[in-house]
Structure formats: C-alpha cells, structure tokens
Write a protein that holds these residues in place. Structure first.
Motif, PDB file in Angstrom:
ATOM      1  N   PHE A 183     -58.584  60.143 -36.184  1.00 49.44           N
ATOM      2  CA  PHE A 183     -58.698  60.416 -37.539  1.00 49.44           C
ATOM      3  C   PHE A 183     -59.663  60.252 -38.339  1.00 49.44           C
ATOM      4  O   PHE A 183     -60.532  60.825 -39.206  1.00 49.44           O
ATOM      5  N   CYS A 244     -51.976  66.108 -44.311  1.00 47.55           N
ATOM      6  CA  CYS A 244     -53.018  65.214 -43.952  1.00 47.55           C
ATOM      7  C   CYS A 244     -53.394  64.797 -45.357  1.00 47.55           C
ATOM      8  O   CYS A 244     -53.586  64.954 -46.375  1.00 47.55           O
ATOM      9  N   ARG A 246     -56.288  63.435 -46.127  1.00 52.30           N
ATOM     10  CA  ARG A 246     -57.639  63.449 -46.401  1.00 52.30           C
ATOM     11  C   ARG A 246     -57.957  65.137 -47.216  1.00 52.30           C
ATOM     12  O   ARG A 246     -58.518  65.100 -48.103  1.00 52.30           O
ATOM     13  N   CYS A 247     -57.166  65.972 -46.340  1.00 52.08           N
ATOM     14  CA  CYS A 247     -57.582  67.514 -46.963  1.00 52.08           C
ATOM     15  C   CYS A 247     -56.233  68.102 -47.015  1.00 52.08           C
ATOM     16  O   CYS A 247     -56.429  69.218 -47.590  1.00 52.08           O
ATOM     17  N   CYS A 264     -55.428  65.894 -37.446  1.00 57.02           N
ATOM     18  CA  CYS A 264     -55.663  67.013 -38.441  1.00 57.02           C
ATOM     19  C   CYS A 264     -56.450  67.959 -37.938  1.00 57.02           C
ATOM     20  O   CYS A 264     -57.732  67.555 -37.653  1.00 57.02           O
ATOM     21  N   CYS A 267     -59.715  68.074 -40.456  1.00 53.17           N
ATOM     22  CA  CYS A 267     -60.696  66.972 -40.313  1.00 53.17           C
ATOM     23  C   CYS A 267     -61.099  66.883 -38.868  1.00 53.17           C
ATOM     24  O   CYS A 267     -62.089  66.049 -38.881  1.00 53.17           O
TER      25      CYS A 267
HETATM   26 ZN    ZN Z   1     -57.297  66.724 -42.786  1.00 52.08          ZN
END
Ligand code: ZN
Length: 298
Positions: A183, A244, A246-247, A264, A267
C-alpha cells in the motif's frame, strides 16, 4: 502471526524481565507442540537451567538455557507468548509453561496447537524446518536496493506480494506488513516481480524499510503485554470496506495464493488485465468465500 516488530518488542521485554531467571519447572501440557531433539523429557532437561540469551531469528524466538541447550519457539499462525506475573492471570490454551524462580511463568499458548517449541542442542538448528534457509533481514546493513533486486531477479514470475512474503528471500515480512508495504509503495499485490519499473523498485525498497521501522515504533509505543498483537496502526490490513486513508476508495480483500490480501484498488492499480474489476462494488449477494483470519503460518 507475530511479525518482526512484534518479535522485537517481545525480545526486548523478555531481555528486561526474564533474562537471567532460572527455570524451576517446565510443564508440557500439549505434547503435540514439542519437537524434542535432545531426548530428555522437557521438564527434566530444563529444570534448574538459567535463561542466558534471548534472540530472534526470522520468525523464531531463541532462548539459550545453558551452554549446550536452546529452546526455539515458532508461534506460527495463532500462538502467543505470555509472561504471567500473577497466579490467576494465565491465558487459556497453555501448551508449555516455564516456571521461573521469581514466581512468574513464561507460557506458550495456542488454541490451534500449531505453535512449535524445539528443544535442541546448541548448533543443531538444522533440525528446525526453515531455520537455516531464511533470507535476508530487512534491517540488516546488507539489505540494500541492489540486494532486493538481485534476490528478486531470480523470481521474475513471482507475484510481488508472494515475493516479499517468502521467508527464504526476506526473513521477516508476514502477511500484515506485506499488505502495508505494498500500500505504501502503491503497487498491486499481484504484479509480477519481473515487470516492476525502476521507480517501483525504489518505492518498494523504501516502503519496506519505512513500514517496518514505523511498525517497530508503533508496537513499542503501544506498550501492550507481549501476548497482544498490536495492529491499530495499520492502514489497509483487515480494513476491508473502510475508506482508503490516501484516496477514500473502498479497501478490498482478495485471495492471493490462498491467503487474504488487503489493498486499495485505486492507489494500487492492477498492471495486468484482471478478470475482476476491483473498482466496481461487489454484487450484494456475492458469497465472501475467503477466510476471515488473515495470517499464514511462517
Ligand atoms: Zn487509495
């Protein structure tokens, strides 16, 4: 399965609390976990010996108990090691219990009885499966980007998730941290090692070092008893269905060679054409056939 950060924490704790203690008795409650290469019954062999060394070697925890004897423990899928300080505080499913001269006990517990405890003469570790075939340690100074690529070059058709999980290539990455590493590196778990681009190798190497170092810090900071597996700091592991970090996409779970993998799909896009479009939500009635627990034996 305890991973490297967990084992480093356990090792550090045991060095502070158990090193130098003498074993007054050793109970073998589940003979199935013992691999006795010494011959003497466990209780007889260990009685009155002092724990003089505590080390880890890949997934193994090594207790030196005399100049000639070692107890090597592999906790496998679900094993736990407990330092029991009060008589009424034993964990369940004790397989082996070492009674120490300060009144505490060191318990090896495993509901599944898959843990292994090897009693061996010093230097006779060839009898322990996987002990001598371990790959490189990710904190070793010899573990460089070049060394990672050199080892991976021998396995171009291997999926990267399986590659970093392979104990004969890297000695210390289990399922949980493998997911976190991929990840962080933004690499799909099924990417073939031979197809990784140079910049992906750089990201993968950096992620291995960073995620494992962060894991060591997180486990130490949690200050839990050594039988507790600390996983709260993980960003995708066991977080199927969560956004996620991050996104915001939904974290997915997939089976890779029989084991659960969390990632994810945005990502970590798949490089190869895949039969399932992981960016689509699953059908409402799709049976979830994967196992819910997620670790594999070492
Ligand atoms: Zn993500």
């Amino acid at each position: 399965m305890p991973e490297l950060p967990d084992l480093l924490y356990i090792c550090d704790y045991l060095r502070r609390h158990v090193l130098g203690r003498t074993i007054t008795a050793a109970e073998l409650r589940q003979p199935v976990v013992l691999r006795n290469a010494v011959g003497d019954p466990l209780g007889h062999a260990l009685k009155s010996l002092t724990i003089t060394g505590i080390h880890i070697h890949g997934p193994f925890l090594r207790l030196t108990v005399s100049a000639t004897l070692e107890l090597v423990i592999n906790l496998m899928l679900a094993g736990q090691i407990q330092h029991q300080r009060k008589p009424d505080r034993a964990l369940g499913h004790i397989c082996v219990s070492l009674h120490l001269d300060d009144g505490t006990r060191l318990n090896i517990c495993d509901q599944q009885k898959m843990a292994k405890v090897y009693l061996v003469h010093t230097g006779n570790d060839a009898v322990i499966p996987g002990f001598r075939t371990l790959g490189i340690n990710v904190f070793s100074p010899d573990f460089t980007p070049e060394e990672l690529r050199r080892r991976a070059a021998e396995h171009p058709r291997m999926q990267v998730r399986a590659l970093i999980n392979d104990r004969t290539i890297l000695d210390s990455i289990g399922n949980a941290y493998a997911d976190e590493i991929l990840f962080a590196a933004q690499i799909h778990p099924k990417t073939l090692a031979g197809t990784l681009h140079p910049d992906e190798w750089v990201r993968l190497y950096g992620a291995i070092r960073d995620v494992m170092s962060d894991g060591v810090r997180a486990v130490a900071d949690a200050r839990q008893p050594i039988h507790i597996k600390v996983r709260d700091h993980m960003r995708v592991r066991n977080r199927k269905g969560s956004p996620c970090p991050r996104c915001g996409s939904t974290i997915r779970r997939e089976g890779v060679r029989g084991y659960d993998v969390f990632f994810c799909p945005t990502c970590q896009p798949a490089r190869r054409r895949v039969f399932i479009d992981w960016k689509q939500p699953p059908p409402a009635n799709s049976p979830d056939t994967l196992r819910s627990d997620t670790d594999q034996p070492a």
